[in-house]
Design an enzyme around this catalytic site. Structure first.
Site, PDB file in Angstrom:
ATOM      1  N   PHE A   1      12.695  -9.307 -10.185  1.00 35.50           N
ATOM      2  CA  PHE A   1      14.762  -8.607 -10.191  1.00 35.50           C
ATOM      3  C   PHE A   1      15.412  -8.714  -8.941  1.00 35.50           C
ATOM      4  CE2 PHE A   1      12.259  -4.497 -10.845  1.00 35.50           C
ATOM      5  CZ  PHE A   1      11.808  -4.438  -9.334  1.00 35.50           C
TER       6      PHE A   1
ATOM      7  N   HIS B   1      11.903   4.279  -6.166  1.00 38.63           N
ATOM      8  CA  HIS B   1      10.897   4.807  -4.906  1.00 38.63           C
ATOM      9  C   HIS B   1       9.952   3.864  -4.654  1.00 38.63           C
ATOM     10  CE1 HIS B   1       8.103   5.038  -8.725  1.00 38.63           C
ATOM     11  NE2 HIS B   1       7.317   4.884  -6.888  1.00 38.63           N
TER      12      HIS B   1
HETATM   13  N1  SAM Z   1       9.959   1.157 -15.462  1.00 33.26           N
HETATM   14  C1  SAM Z   1       8.708   1.534 -16.030  1.00 33.26           C
HETATM   15  C2  SAM Z   1       8.075   3.499 -16.463  1.00 33.26           C
HETATM   16  O1  SAM Z   1       9.195   3.999 -15.675  1.00 33.26           O
HETATM   17  O2  SAM Z   1       6.901   3.450 -16.795  1.00 33.26           O
HETATM   18  C3  SAM Z   1       7.315   1.221 -15.143  1.00 33.26           C
HETATM   19  C4  SAM Z   1       7.515   1.393 -13.484  1.00 33.26           C
HETATM   20  S1  SAM Z   1       6.928   0.472 -12.772  1.00 33.26           S
HETATM   21  C5  SAM Z   1       5.763   2.127 -10.916  1.00 33.26           C
HETATM   22  C6  SAM Z   1       7.315  -0.161 -11.431  1.00 33.26           C
HETATM   23  C7  SAM Z   1       7.672  -1.623 -12.565  1.00 33.26           C
HETATM   24  O3  SAM Z   1       8.136  -2.907 -11.986  1.00 33.26           O
HETATM   25  C8  SAM Z   1       6.221  -2.854 -12.742  1.00 33.26           C
HETATM   26  O4  SAM Z   1       6.268  -2.823 -14.248  1.00 33.26           O
HETATM   27  C9  SAM Z   1       6.964  -3.552 -12.399  1.00 33.26           C
HETATM   28  O5  SAM Z   1       6.158  -5.028 -13.187  1.00 33.26           O
HETATM   29  C10 SAM Z   1       7.602  -4.057 -12.189  1.00 33.26           C
HETATM   30  N2  SAM Z   1       8.104  -4.965 -10.829  1.00 33.26           N
HETATM   31  C11 SAM Z   1       7.743  -4.975  -9.485  1.00 33.26           C
HETATM   32  N3  SAM Z   1       8.698  -5.639  -9.172  1.00 33.26           N
HETATM   33  C12 SAM Z   1       9.054  -6.514 -10.196  1.00 33.26           C
HETATM   34  C13 SAM Z   1       9.785  -7.664  -9.357  1.00 33.26           C
HETATM   35  N4  SAM Z   1      10.142  -8.377  -8.915  1.00 33.26           N
HETATM   36  N5  SAM Z   1      10.531  -8.265 -11.237  1.00 33.26           N
HETATM   37  C14 SAM Z   1      11.024  -7.988 -12.288  1.00 33.26           C
HETATM   38  N6  SAM Z   1       9.512  -6.277 -11.918  1.00 33.26           N
HETATM   39  C15 SAM Z   1       9.235  -6.068 -11.468  1.00 33.26           C
END
Ligand code: SAM
Length: 341
Positions: free
Chosen positions: A235, A253
């Site tokens: 993203f 966060h």
């Molecule tokens: N939204 C979900 C929830 O609330 O259960 C997961 C939250 S988790 C703390 C953060 C998520 O962001 C992970 O699934 C991770 O793979 C994704 N993520 C981190 N960096 C990312 C990136 N650069 N592009 C897409 N997704 C990303």
């Protein structure tokens, strides 16, 4: 005066012993004590039967079971141990509201980080390298997703929290005027499926890193709704799927204000007038005095920070999103809905 000081002493003891109680929960959960009790014919077992099932010593098992009773995790009648309503609700590995995934994450990842809290405070950094011996600038790609079992454990942790809090987040606002949503960083899709269930007119695209998307079959619910689809990408770098509502659940966060601005400006570019952003996080009180759940979590963070609802709405406002409604769900995650003019 004495009543008051006794109360303070109780509070102190609770704080001093808190780590022991956590570790009892983590260990009973890891040894599958709750599943073993559930699987027995009557739902009850004596300590020696539990010891045999979990392949542990009689002495140790008895101590663990007794400690669990004192914490309300188990109940005992005579010599028979059984699950309490709370453990049946949250601690069976296959229950719809199972917290097992998150508990294992706490045991295997957060606990080692917290053993280095003093250094974390002195240095102002996350202690991932000290605890796990790895250097990493990108926690997700390099630390969490480089080993399959670590990735799966992290995903199960996210999955369990999303299942427990997802419904309250998905139903926090009336989204009936929107047709499409994109859940950015949606991980296992648990939240996306909750949104689809709560809003019959909404199609949800789940967007996450390729290493996460390749696991989506593993977490697909039995009654999976075909209004949920999956797109792989980064993203920060890739084009975002078009949508009427962008969902950011437990995403912001993790990142500094600078990175949040990069992401929000990408969302703002992808948005047309009338689009919305829904942010779901633990919202800190405006005076940052609580909730401690959010402030304790911040202690093991890397570049991210915990924010209040008004801090989130200020960040969003600088990209043209106006805070429409804030919802304190009294579940694990709160939510704010912001709209473009
Ligand atoms: N939204 C979900 C929830 O609330 O259960 C997961 C939250 S988790 C703390 C953060 C998520 O962001 C992970 O699934 C991770 O793979 C994704 N993520 C981190 N960096 C990312 C990136 N650069 N592009 C897409 N997704 C990303």
């Amino acid at each position: 005066e004495t009543e008051d000081s006794k109360e303070k002493l109780c509070k102190m003891i609770e704080l001093m012993d808190g780590f022991k109680a956590s570790k009892v929960l983590f260990t009973a959960s890891k040894l599958r004590v709750f599943d073993v009790l559930r699987s027995s014919k009557t739902g009850e077992l004596q300590a020696e039967d539990v010891a045999q099932e979990i392949k542990a010593s009689m002495k140790g098992t008895e101590r663990l079971l007794e400690a669990c009773v004192s914490l309300g995790l188990l109940q005992r009648t005579g010599k028979q141990y059984a699950n309490t309503a709370m453990s049946r609700h949250f601690l069976l590995s296959d229950g719809p509201l199972s917290l097992q995934g998150y508990i294992q994450h706490c045991n295997e990842l957060v606990w080692p980080l917290f053993t280095h809290l003093e250094t974390a405070v002195r240095e102002g950094t996350n202690q991932h390298e000290k605890a796990f011996g790895k250097t990493s600038n990108n926690l997700f790609q390099d630390a969490y997703y480089s080993r399959h079992e670590v990735k799966l454990r992290f995903m199960k942790a996210m999955h369990s929290i999303a299942r427990v809090s997802g419904r309250d987040v998905a139903t926090a606002f009336d989204l009936s005027k929107y047709k499409t949503a994109c859940d950015l960083g949606g991980c296992t899709g648990a939240m996306a499926y909750e949104f689809a269930k709560a809003h019959p007119g909404l199609s949800v695209t789940m967007f996450d890193l390729p290493k996460v998307i390749e696991m989506s079959g593993h977490f697909r619910p039995h009654d999976a709704d075909d209004r949920v689809s999956f797109v792989a990408g980064d993203f920060f770098k890739d084009e975002l799927p078009k949508a009427d509502v962008y969902i950011l659940a437990r995403i912001l966060h993790d990142w500094s204000d600078e990175k949040v601005h990069i992401l929000l400006s990408k969302i703002a570019k992808a948005c047309s007038p009338g689009c919305a952003v829904l942010v779901s996080e633990i919202f800190l009180d405006e005076d940052r005095k609580g909730p401690s759940r959010g402030l304790l979590q911040a202690l093991s963070m890397t570049e991210g920070r915990q924010r209040s609802a008004s801090e989130y709405s200020l960040l969003l406002k600088s990209h043209g999103f106006t805070a429409a409604q804030v919802k304190h769900t009294h579940n694990l995650l709160d939510a704010i809905l912001c709209v473009t003019e």
